[in-house]
Design a protein around this motif. Structure first.
Motif, PDB file in Angstrom:
ATOM      1  N   THR A 216       0.825  -1.221   0.000  1.00 39.20           N
ATOM      2  CA  THR A 216       0.000   0.000   0.000  1.00 39.20           C
ATOM      3  C   THR A 216       0.851   1.260   0.000  1.00 39.20           C
ATOM      4  N   GLN A 217       1.922   1.285   0.811  1.00 45.61           N
ATOM      5  CA  GLN A 217       2.753   2.484   0.870  1.00 45.61           C
ATOM      6  C   GLN A 217       3.451   2.743  -0.461  1.00 45.61           C
ATOM      7  N   GLN A 218       3.903   1.676  -1.123  1.00 39.54           N
ATOM      8  CA  GLN A 218       4.538   1.840  -2.435  1.00 39.54           C
ATOM      9  C   GLN A 218       3.545   2.416  -3.447  1.00 39.54           C
ATOM     10  N   ARG A 219       2.297   1.933  -3.363  1.00 41.77           N
ATOM     11  CA  ARG A 219       1.287   2.445  -4.289  1.00 41.77           C
ATOM     12  C   ARG A 219       0.939   3.907  -3.984  1.00 41.77           C
ATOM     13  N   ARG A 220       0.888   4.248  -2.704  1.00 37.99           N
ATOM     14  CA  ARG A 220       0.649   5.653  -2.319  1.00 37.99           C
ATOM     15  C   ARG A 220       1.779   6.546  -2.840  1.00 37.99           C
ATOM     16  N   ASP A 221       3.012   6.085  -2.669  1.00 39.45           N
ATOM     17  CA  ASP A 221       4.167   6.866  -3.139  1.00 39.45           C
ATOM     18  C   ASP A 221       4.117   7.050  -4.651  1.00 39.45           C
ATOM     19  N   LEU A 222       3.734   5.977  -5.354  1.00 38.40           N
ATOM     20  CA  LEU A 222       3.629   6.060  -6.814  1.00 38.40           C
ATOM     21  C   LEU A 222       2.577   7.084  -7.228  1.00 38.40           C
ATOM     22  N   LEU A 223       1.393   7.005  -6.629  1.00 37.75           N
ATOM     23  CA  LEU A 223       0.321   7.949  -6.958  1.00 37.75           C
ATOM     24  C   LEU A 223       0.738   9.378  -6.650  1.00 37.75           C
ATOM     25  N   ALA A 224       1.474   9.573  -5.546  1.00 37.44           N
ATOM     26  CA  ALA A 224       1.920  10.922  -5.177  1.00 37.44           C
ATOM     27  C   ALA A 224       2.827  11.510  -6.254  1.00 37.44           C
ATOM     28  N   ARG A 225       3.642  10.652  -6.899  1.00 38.43           N
ATOM     29  CA  ARG A 225       4.504  11.143  -7.981  1.00 38.43           C
ATOM     30  C   ARG A 225       3.695  11.703  -9.140  1.00 38.43           C
ATOM     31  N   PHE A 226       2.460  11.253  -9.260  1.00 27.40           N
ATOM     32  CA  PHE A 226       1.601  11.718 -10.345  1.00 27.40           C
ATOM     33  C   PHE A 226       0.500  12.652  -9.839  1.00 27.40           C
ATOM     34  N   GLY A 227       0.706  13.213  -8.651  1.00 27.37           N
ATOM     35  CA  GLY A 227      -0.178  14.264  -8.140  1.00 27.37           C
ATOM     36  C   GLY A 227      -1.448  13.780  -7.483  1.00 27.37           C
ATOM     37  N   ILE A 228      -1.561  12.480  -7.174  1.00 29.34           N
ATOM     38  CA  ILE A 228      -2.731  11.940  -6.469  1.00 29.34           C
ATOM     39  C   ILE A 228      -2.297  11.670  -5.025  1.00 29.34           C
TER      40      ILE A 228
END
Length: 641
Positions: A418-430
């Motif tokens: 989950t944290q990896q997915r959150r970090d990924l989304l944050a890179r794209f402004g989500i």
């Protein structure tokens, strides 16, 4: 004359204001772009000006005679009309004046009263002047010009409007607005549904028109060519900048640099004063501490500078593929007509290809054929060794709208917590709670960025993208450009965004019905071929145009012996001035800017927020003038000798 004045305009949708004190003027001849991130309130502001929404406060004052036209995004037409009939309704006002002019001519012929003749003659002369200005006696030619420019051929004139596609109906709305010639045109994404040829025609048309414009667009080429003034809408207010989008970006960066330095220096000064007060408020130096405390109270605090952040998009490092990533041989595809025929090319490792062509030429179909999602009529596609493809579909079918964003980006091939997915989304402004919302509840730009995040999660070494900039604001587009340029894999993409094509593509595949050509370079290279006539030549002969042919053309186009030298044929951009005079002015500007920077570093000046603001504006004005002065100086050196 001021067409429109907006003062302290406010609008709320919920607890947070969308517009929170917007103020600006619109004057005749101004072609203004309204820029800002998605959700800043640009469309809301346009609709308030158009009278389609009410503000919650502030004033909007229009000149009594001004006519405002707004480009609606959702067309509604009266049933039963053809394309020609519907377009002609935009000229009802003009045709009414023609009829009035004819009636006046009959009244003039019949009248015997001198005073009446004078009154009728004055009105008749006014009408004739207006009608000639607006080409009222060449209505059919105007209709053909505008409809043709926006892609309506003569065979569509008698077609019922209800049979048009959604994109065609939007283009018809744009045609009607151009034909109506209001004093102020409000254009919200006018190049949507236009191919590149129609967009370029629209740019030329607007530049030559006399109407004032307020434009919202994500097309940076369009903004650069059409606009001469920029309003940045952010955090509910607007900042004004002279010039087009490119000049705005430069001036914004310069202004932000000055503001950040000034803000940081004031914060340092405040921190020192606060520290002194905290340490000595109750000791032997309490008198000095009290003096510092009073100074703190007198300081007019500088606000945090307006900085629009771009999402830090990136794609993971690509695994190595074979030298030839994709080989296309003799590709043809036809439905009721041929889309492309005998298309042959090799896509090599590390290349970034953009696909360019008019609407309906089969660009999306070509991508699907390359991916095996659509059968070819003939031909063969072979993928190279080690190729792992990631596909971005402009319809965003690869991402489940029913899932929360944090679940929708989960890849199938690897563990991704989950944290990896959150970090990924944050890179794209989500970010924040957005990751827990269903993708289907997102705006178009948010859905697009979520789909790009999922693409990044796939660890692909070949990215195939169909219109990846759709719904992205200017800052997100810039971030995506940087991410794709830095990606060390291979990229093949379709885009109608010429600026994006120019920034990302190292080669262009220009596809047209029944023919194609390969351009070794970006969009600027392609424009060079078009201007030199090489692109047309390549198209006719069915060969690839290359940079070497451009060099050869440049060699053969050198002036013949005895012809006038280039500097004599060139027209001056600037008034004649001695190079030494321009150079002296440059030195004065630079010296004054240095003087102002030093002044703003003074601790006493830092306490005066109003003075700091005035000094910052003067610095920004000096820096804005310098690039043009350098160009003037270079022209003087070149052409005065």
């Amino acid at each position: 004359m001021i067409l429109l004045t907006i003062t302290d305009l406010r609008k709320h949708f919920g607890p947070e204001p969308v517009l929170n004190g917007v103020s600006f003027d619109m004057r005749p001849g101004e072609r203004t772009s309204l820029v800002g991130p998605n959700g800043a309130g640009k469309t809301t502001l346009m609709r308030i000006i158009a009278g389609l929404e009410e503000s919650d406060g502030g004033r909007l004052e229009k000149h009594p005679s001004v006519r405002i036209g707004y480009l609606e995004q959702h067309p509604e037409f009266i049933p039963g009309r053809t394309v020609w009939q519907e377009a002609r309704t935009a000229l009802d006002h003009l045709l009414g004046l023609v009829q009035e002019s004819e009636e006046l001519s009959h009244q003039l012929a019949a009248s015997q009263d001198a005073a009446e003749l004078k009154r009728l003659g004055k009105r008749y002369d006014e009408l004739q002047h207006y009608l000639q200005q607006h080409e009222a006696y060449a209505v059919d030619r105007k209709l053909e010009q505008v409809l043709g420019g926006l892609g309506f051929g003569s065979t569509t004139y008698d077609q019922p409007v209800v049979q048009l596609s959604g994109g065609q109906q939007n283009r018809l709305l744009l045609a009607k607005l151009l034909l109506a010639e209001p004093d102020l045109m409000l254009l919200d994404e006018p190049s949507n549904h236009l191919d590149i040829d129609a967009t370029e025609w629209l740019e030329d048309y607007l530049v030559k028109s006399n109407q004032s414009l307020l434009v919202v667009s994500h097309d940076r080429y369009f903004l650069d060519k059409v606009t001469n003034h920029t309003l940045e809408l952010f955090r509910g207010t607007v900042d004004s900048y002279p010039g087009n989008f490119t000049q705005y970006k430069r001036l914004k960066a310069e202004r932000l640099d000055v503001q950040l330095k000034t803000y940081e220096k004031q914060q340092e000064e405040i921190a020192k004063l606060e520290d002194f007060v905290r340490r000595y408020a109750y000791g032997d130096r309490h008198t000095q501490a009290e003096d510092r405390r009073k100074k703190l109270e007198r300081i007019e605090r500088i606000e945090v500078p307006r900085q629009i952040a771009s999402p830090p998009m990136s794609f993971p490092a690509a695994t190595r593929t074979g030298d030839i990533v994709l080989r296309a041989t003799g590709l043809s595809k036809a439905f009721d007509r041929s889309l492309f025929k005998d298309l042959t090319f090799d896509l090599l490792r590390g290349e970034k290809w953009g696909i360019l062509g008019p609407n309906g030429c089969g660009k999306t179909t070509l991508l699907k054929c390359l991916l095996g999602l659509e059968p070819l009529t003939s031909g063969k596609v072979v993928l190279g060794s080690g190729v792992k493809v990631g596909y971005f579909d402009q319809m965003l079918t690869g991402i489940d709208p029913e899932k929360a964003a944090v679940e929708a980006v989960r890849p199938d091939h690897k563990e991704f917590n989950t944290q990896q997915r959150r970090d990924l989304l944050a890179r794209f402004g989500i970010t924040g709670d957005m990751v827990l919302q269903q993708v289907g509840s997102f705006s178009g730009g948010e859905r697009n960025r979520t789909a790009l995040a999922r693409l990044a999660a796939l660890d692909a070494n070949v990215l195939i993208l169909d219109e990846p900039t759709n719904h992205l604001d200017l800052w997100a587009r810039g971030a995506l450009e940087t991410a794709l340029k830095e990606f060390d894999g291979t990229v093949l993409f379709v885009s109608h965004d010429r600026y994006f094509l120019n920034q990302v593509a190292t080669k262009l595949l220009v596809v047209e019905p029944g023919r194609f050509r390969v351009i070794d370079g970006n969009y600027e290279t392609y424009l060079h071929f078009v201007k030199q006539g090489l692109a047309a030549d390549a198209r006719t002969r069915g060969i690839a145009a290359t940079a070497s042919s451009a060099s050869a053309s440049a060699e053969t186009s050198k002036p013949a012996a005895g012809s006038r030298p280039e500097k004599e044929r060139r027209k001056r951009r600037f008034p004649y001035r001695k190079a030494a005079e321009v150079e002296a002015e440059i030195h004065r500007n630079e010296a004054r800017a240095e003087e102002l920077h030093a002044l703003m570093a003074d601790s006493e000046v830092l306490r005066d927020g109003l003075r700091i603001k005035k000094l910052s504006e003067e610095v920004a004005a000096l820096q804005a003038a310098l690039p043009q002065l350098y160009e003037h100086w270079e022209e003087s050196l070149e052409m005065n000798n």
